[in-house]
Write an enzyme that holds these catalytic residues in place. Sequence first.
Site, PDB file in Angstrom:
ATOM      1  N   ILE A  28      78.998  15.021 114.675  1.00 36.70           N
ATOM      2  CA  ILE A  28      80.391  14.590 114.518  1.00 36.70           C
ATOM      3  C   ILE A  28      80.988  14.126 115.849  1.00 36.70           C
ATOM      4  O   ILE A  28      81.628  13.068 115.920  1.00 36.70           O
ATOM      5  CB  ILE A  28      81.212  15.736 113.883  1.00 36.70           C
ATOM      6  CG1 ILE A  28      80.762  15.956 112.426  1.00 36.70           C
ATOM      7  CG2 ILE A  28      82.708  15.444 113.961  1.00 36.70           C
ATOM      8  CD1 ILE A  28      81.318  17.221 111.769  1.00 36.70           C
ATOM      9  N   ASP A  47      78.552  17.476 126.848  1.00 35.63           N
ATOM     10  CA  ASP A  47      77.672  18.286 125.991  1.00 35.63           C
ATOM     11  C   ASP A  47      76.772  19.112 126.896  1.00 35.63           C
ATOM     12  O   ASP A  47      76.588  18.779 128.068  1.00 35.63           O
ATOM     13  CB  ASP A  47      76.825  17.374 125.075  1.00 35.63           C
ATOM     14  CG  ASP A  47      76.393  18.074 123.784  1.00 35.63           C
ATOM     15  OD1 ASP A  47      75.681  19.089 123.883  1.00 35.63           O
ATOM     16  OD2 ASP A  47      76.760  17.610 122.696  1.00 35.63           O
ATOM     17  N   ASP A  74      79.058  23.183 129.760  1.00 34.96           N
ATOM     18  CA  ASP A  74      79.110  24.171 128.688  1.00 34.96           C
ATOM     19  C   ASP A  74      80.576  24.528 128.452  1.00 34.96           C
ATOM     20  O   ASP A  74      81.277  24.893 129.405  1.00 34.96           O
ATOM     21  CB  ASP A  74      78.311  25.417 129.124  1.00 34.96           C
ATOM     22  CG  ASP A  74      78.111  26.384 127.974  1.00 34.96           C
ATOM     23  OD1 ASP A  74      79.092  26.677 127.247  1.00 34.96           O
ATOM     24  OD2 ASP A  74      76.980  26.853 127.797  1.00 34.96           O
ATOM     25  N   VAL A  75      81.025  24.426 127.201  1.00 32.12           N
ATOM     26  CA  VAL A  75      82.452  24.640 126.924  1.00 32.12           C
ATOM     27  C   VAL A  75      82.891  26.099 127.066  1.00 32.12           C
ATOM     28  O   VAL A  75      84.075  26.392 126.945  1.00 32.12           O
ATOM     29  CB  VAL A  75      82.867  24.108 125.526  1.00 32.12           C
ATOM     30  CG1 VAL A  75      82.684  22.606 125.442  1.00 32.12           C
ATOM     31  CG2 VAL A  75      82.119  24.833 124.408  1.00 32.12           C
ATOM     32  N   TYR A 168      81.672  32.795 111.838  1.00 33.48           N
ATOM     33  CA  TYR A 168      81.941  31.347 111.846  1.00 33.48           C
ATOM     34  C   TYR A 168      83.267  31.045 111.153  1.00 33.48           C
ATOM     35  O   TYR A 168      84.118  30.318 111.679  1.00 33.48           O
ATOM     36  CB  TYR A 168      80.792  30.598 111.159  1.00 33.48           C
ATOM     37  CG  TYR A 168      80.958  29.084 111.157  1.00 33.48           C
ATOM     38  CD1 TYR A 168      80.585  28.323 112.262  1.00 33.48           C
ATOM     39  CD2 TYR A 168      81.494  28.428 110.050  1.00 33.48           C
ATOM     40  CE1 TYR A 168      80.741  26.936 112.258  1.00 33.48           C
ATOM     41  CE2 TYR A 168      81.657  27.051 110.045  1.00 33.48           C
ATOM     42  CZ  TYR A 168      81.270  26.299 111.154  1.00 33.48           C
ATOM     43  OH  TYR A 168      81.437  24.934 111.148  1.00 33.48           O
ATOM     44  N   THR A 203      74.783  16.373 109.312  1.00 33.11           N
ATOM     45  CA  THR A 203      74.494  16.316 110.752  1.00 33.11           C
ATOM     46  C   THR A 203      73.301  17.238 111.008  1.00 33.11           C
ATOM     47  O   THR A 203      72.915  18.016 110.121  1.00 33.11           O
ATOM     48  CB  THR A 203      75.677  16.846 111.600  1.00 33.11           C
ATOM     49  OG1 THR A 203      75.731  18.272 111.447  1.00 33.11           O
ATOM     50  CG2 THR A 203      77.001  16.227 111.183  1.00 33.11           C
TER      51      THR A 203
HETATM   52  N1  LIG Z   1      78.167  19.594 109.925  1.00 39.37           N
HETATM   53  C1  LIG Z   1      79.051  20.173 109.121  1.00 39.37           C
HETATM   54  O1  LIG Z   1      78.864  20.293 107.902  1.00 39.37           O
HETATM   55  C2  LIG Z   1      80.334  20.710 109.689  1.00 39.37           C
HETATM   56  C3  LIG Z   1      81.325  21.106 108.802  1.00 39.37           C
HETATM   57  C4  LIG Z   1      82.513  21.589 109.295  1.00 39.37           C
HETATM   58  C5  LIG Z   1      82.709  21.691 110.656  1.00 39.37           C
HETATM   59  N2  LIG Z   1      81.719  21.316 111.499  1.00 39.37           N
HETATM   60  C6  LIG Z   1      81.992  21.466 112.933  1.00 39.37           C
HETATM   61  O2  LIG Z   1      81.859  20.201 113.560  1.00 39.37           O
HETATM   62  C7  LIG Z   1      81.520  20.401 114.940  1.00 39.37           C
HETATM   63  C8  LIG Z   1      80.320  19.521 115.276  1.00 39.37           C
HETATM   64  O3  LIG Z   1      79.218  19.968 114.501  1.00 39.37           O
HETATM   65  P1  LIG Z   1      78.017  19.014 114.078  1.00 39.37           P
HETATM   66  O4  LIG Z   1      77.774  19.234 112.628  1.00 39.37           O
HETATM   67  O5  LIG Z   1      78.236  17.661 114.617  1.00 39.37           O
HETATM   68  O6  LIG Z   1      76.820  19.767 114.842  1.00 39.37           O
HETATM   69  P2  LIG Z   1      75.752  19.247 115.892  1.00 39.37           P
HETATM   70  O7  LIG Z   1      74.868  20.407 116.143  1.00 39.37           O
HETATM   71  O8  LIG Z   1      75.153  17.965 115.440  1.00 39.37           O
HETATM   72  O9  LIG Z   1      76.630  18.941 117.207  1.00 39.37           O
HETATM   73  C9  LIG Z   1      77.232  19.955 117.950  1.00 39.37           C
HETATM   74  C10 LIG Z   1      77.128  19.599 119.426  1.00 39.37           C
HETATM   75  O10 LIG Z   1      77.841  20.610 120.164  1.00 39.37           O
HETATM   76  C11 LIG Z   1      77.075  20.887 121.331  1.00 39.37           C
HETATM   77  N3  LIG Z   1      77.370  22.223 121.824  1.00 39.37           N
HETATM   78  C12 LIG Z   1      77.135  23.407 121.214  1.00 39.37           C
HETATM   79  N4  LIG Z   1      77.498  24.415 122.003  1.00 39.37           N
HETATM   80  C13 LIG Z   1      77.974  23.863 123.155  1.00 39.37           C
HETATM   81  C14 LIG Z   1      78.497  24.403 124.361  1.00 39.37           C
HETATM   82  N5  LIG Z   1      78.581  25.733 124.559  1.00 39.37           N
HETATM   83  N6  LIG Z   1      78.907  23.543 125.325  1.00 39.37           N
HETATM   84  C15 LIG Z   1      78.812  22.194 125.153  1.00 39.37           C
HETATM   85  N7  LIG Z   1      78.306  21.646 124.031  1.00 39.37           N
HETATM   86  C16 LIG Z   1      77.898  22.465 123.047  1.00 39.37           C
HETATM   87  C17 LIG Z   1      75.635  20.788 120.870  1.00 39.37           C
HETATM   88  O11 LIG Z   1      74.748  20.620 121.983  1.00 39.37           O
HETATM   89  C18 LIG Z   1      75.676  19.612 119.941  1.00 39.37           C
HETATM   90  O12 LIG Z   1      75.380  18.395 120.611  1.00 39.37           O
HETATM   91  C19 LIG Z   1      81.256  21.892 115.098  1.00 39.37           C
HETATM   92  O13 LIG Z   1      82.395  22.511 115.658  1.00 39.37           O
HETATM   93  C20 LIG Z   1      81.043  22.367 113.676  1.00 39.37           C
HETATM   94  O14 LIG Z   1      81.364  23.718 113.514  1.00 39.37           O
HETATM   95  C21 LIG Z   1      80.540  20.822 111.066  1.00 39.37           C
END
Ligand SMILES: NC(=O)c1ccc[n+]([C@@H]2O[C@H](COP(=O)([O-])OP(=O)(O)OC[C@H]3O[C@@H](n4cnc5c(N)ncnc54)[C@H](O)[C@@H]3O)[C@@H](O)[C@H]2O)c1
Length: 262
Positions: A28, A47, A74-75, A168, A203
């Site tokens: 996302i 990231d 790192d966040v 979560y 994703t």
């Molecule tokens: N995919 C879904 O169905 C979904 C649904 C609802 C919410 N979300 C939320 O959307 C957001 C993005 O998720 P996504 O599905 O794209 O996942 P993803 O795993 O594809 O991307 C997440 C990114 O965050 C980075 N990340 C994780 N921890 C980190 C840290 N400590 N410091 C810096 N970077 C960090 C990862 O390296 C990764 O590139 C998340 O917050 C997730 O909870 C996802």
Amino acid sequence: MTDITLNAPKLFDLSGQVAFVTGAGSGIGQRIAMGLAQCGADVALVDRRQDDGLANTADFITKAGRKSIQIAADVTHKVSLIDAVARTEAELGALSLAVNAAGIANANPAEEMEEDQYQTLMDINLKGIFLSCQAEANAMLKHGRGAIVNIASMSGVIVNRGLSQCHYNASKAGVIHMSKSMAMEWVGRGIRVNTISPGYTATPMNTRAEMVHQTKLFEEQTPMQRMANVDEMVGPAVFLLSDAASFVTGVDLLVDGGFCCW
Ligand SMILES: NC(=O)c1ccc[n+]([C@@H]2O[C@H](COP(=O)([O-])OP(=O)(O)OC[C@H]3O[C@@H](n4cnc5c(N)ncnc54)[C@H](O)[C@@H]3O)[C@@H](O)[C@H]2O)c1
């Protein structure tokens, strides 16, 4: 009426803006970063990934004719975020937009979950949003303008049937309410804060091979009978960041294919 200044298509134009996107190496966050660039913004890509995720995002942005910088951070580390914002402003200009999408997901029954699993997720998903917003807002408050979008989840509103992920779900409920709280702290100082709460989205977080059975269930449970394509998070983010949403703050925008209606 002779005093009409409305120019509706320009409302979504992000030209001249500088954006900061966490989680920009995948999913996302990556796709939203690309979309912001297509709408005219230069983008700092943040990231912790060590693979070519950030470079792929940057390549796309270069092809879209915009500038980007890649920042490994790192966040959960306050100083890294402060440094990342400072570097963004030094190399791209005054920060005006931010999307905080870095996050993780995992599951375990509540009665068995180790404290480490709980704490690590909370540190990234909730404290990470707090520290990101704090670093971004400290720059934006100096300029007297800014818009922040935090990526929460429909799991912050509902409990996903069959998924044992109380930590979560709580982290995402926290993101929604913390964002509203920050929106009110900064409402008189030019900064808007909103959340996007995606439903099940295709994703890497949930399309791993071992998730095939699970993703079929996700599709069946969603009123639109499918998961979101990651591109479908871009429009909502552009809207909330742009002048089209100039009177919108403290809102949680569910982008869930109707999931929370049932
Ligand atoms: N995919 C879904 O169905 C979904 C649904 C609802 C919410 N979300 C939320 O959307 C957001 C993005 O998720 P996504 O599905 O794209 O996942 P993803 O795993 O594809 O991307 C997440 C990114 O965050 C980075 N990340 C994780 N921890 C980190 C840290 N400590 N410091 C810096 N970077 C960090 C990862 O390296 C990764 O590139 C998340 O917050 C997730 O909870 C996802």
